[in-house]
Every structure is written in C-alpha cells, then in structure tokens.
Design a protein around this motif. Sequence first.
Motif: not given
Length: 194
Positions: A131-136, A173-178
């Motif tokens: 789970r991405c910590k930035k965008c979930t 952090i997912c591939p979409n997040c900076e």
Amino acid sequence: MASDEMQADAIRMRRALRAANLPSDFGTALAQLARDYVRDDKHLTEILADTPPEMKRDVYESLRPNLKFTAKPLDWYETQAKEQAEREKLPILGPDGRLLEFRPAQDISSVEKRAQEILDEAVAEKTLILRCKKCTALEKFFGLEHESRIDVIKKARRKGWVYDSTGKIPAEICPNCETSLRVAHEAHYGRAHA
Ligand SMILES: [Zn+2]
C-alpha cells in the motif's frame, strides 16, 4: 528504452512549447513561462499535473526561481493535483505519461476487501500486498510455484514500487508517486515499464 521514452517526452514537451509560442530551449522557455505565464499555486498545480512524472522535479526546479510568487514544496502540488482529481474525477497522467482514467483511492468496498484479504491469507506465502504511503494505492503481487518470496518482491521493485526506510516506520511508495528515492531505486532495478 528509458532514453527512448525520455526522448518522446522531450519531443512532446517541445511541441507544447511551440504551440504556446515559447522558445524550444527548455531553460529559456521555462524561465519565460514562470515569469509571464504561471499565475498562482493553482495554475502551477495544473502545469505540474500535466508534466510527465519523471520530468516533474526538473520542471518544478526550473520554474521555481522565476515565479512571481513563492512556490510551495513539490509534494504540496502533487497532493493538490490528487485531491482535485479525486473531487472532479479528472484523468491523471500515468507512469508512462499517458492519461489514465482517475480511480478514487478507496475504490474497494470493505466487504470486497475483507474477502480479498481472506483469499490472500490462504496464499500468503507467495502474495505480496503493498500500500502506497502517499496515495494509499494498493497493489498485489503473486508468486508462481517455482518463484521464491524474493522473486515476488523483485517483481514489485521492477514495477516501480520504492521501499522507503527514511521514516519512523518503513513504507512503500507506488510507481505513480514522486519520491527522491526513485533515482537510486531506478539505478538499482531499472526504470519501471507500465
Ligand atoms: Zn502512490
């Protein structure tokens, strides 16, 4: 491969600059863009949202010193863009620079989620849930019979999931997040392909 994509982005960018009557030299164009064109934070949010992910940092850093207002950190603009996309169901720019239909962060109902969790637990040995910590955003990776757990983790890394151990609690952090960690990540695992 990566350089081909960068080249395609550069060509797209130059075309956009020409269309906007700006010089095709990036540095000059961005300085002029910043001075004459970027109105406010909201406007900058829109510009960065339309910038391919791998160019966001560069574009932001080039615009910042020339703006008529004091820019907020890049993360702030990213968050603004996500919130706006969520409110208005706007398409967002995918990791490959193409437009994707926006999907709200919480698109799995809790019942479905629980059902999926039970399924996942059954194959826990070979399932990796991030789970991405930035965008979930949530993504699952499954291992085939001959693959080890390490193989499954590597799949996620090659897809562009970045391990962030800089915080108190390690996170993903997912591939979409900076993230500033992405440069080192890509040096190690290569650039992710969508
Ligand atoms: Zn994310």
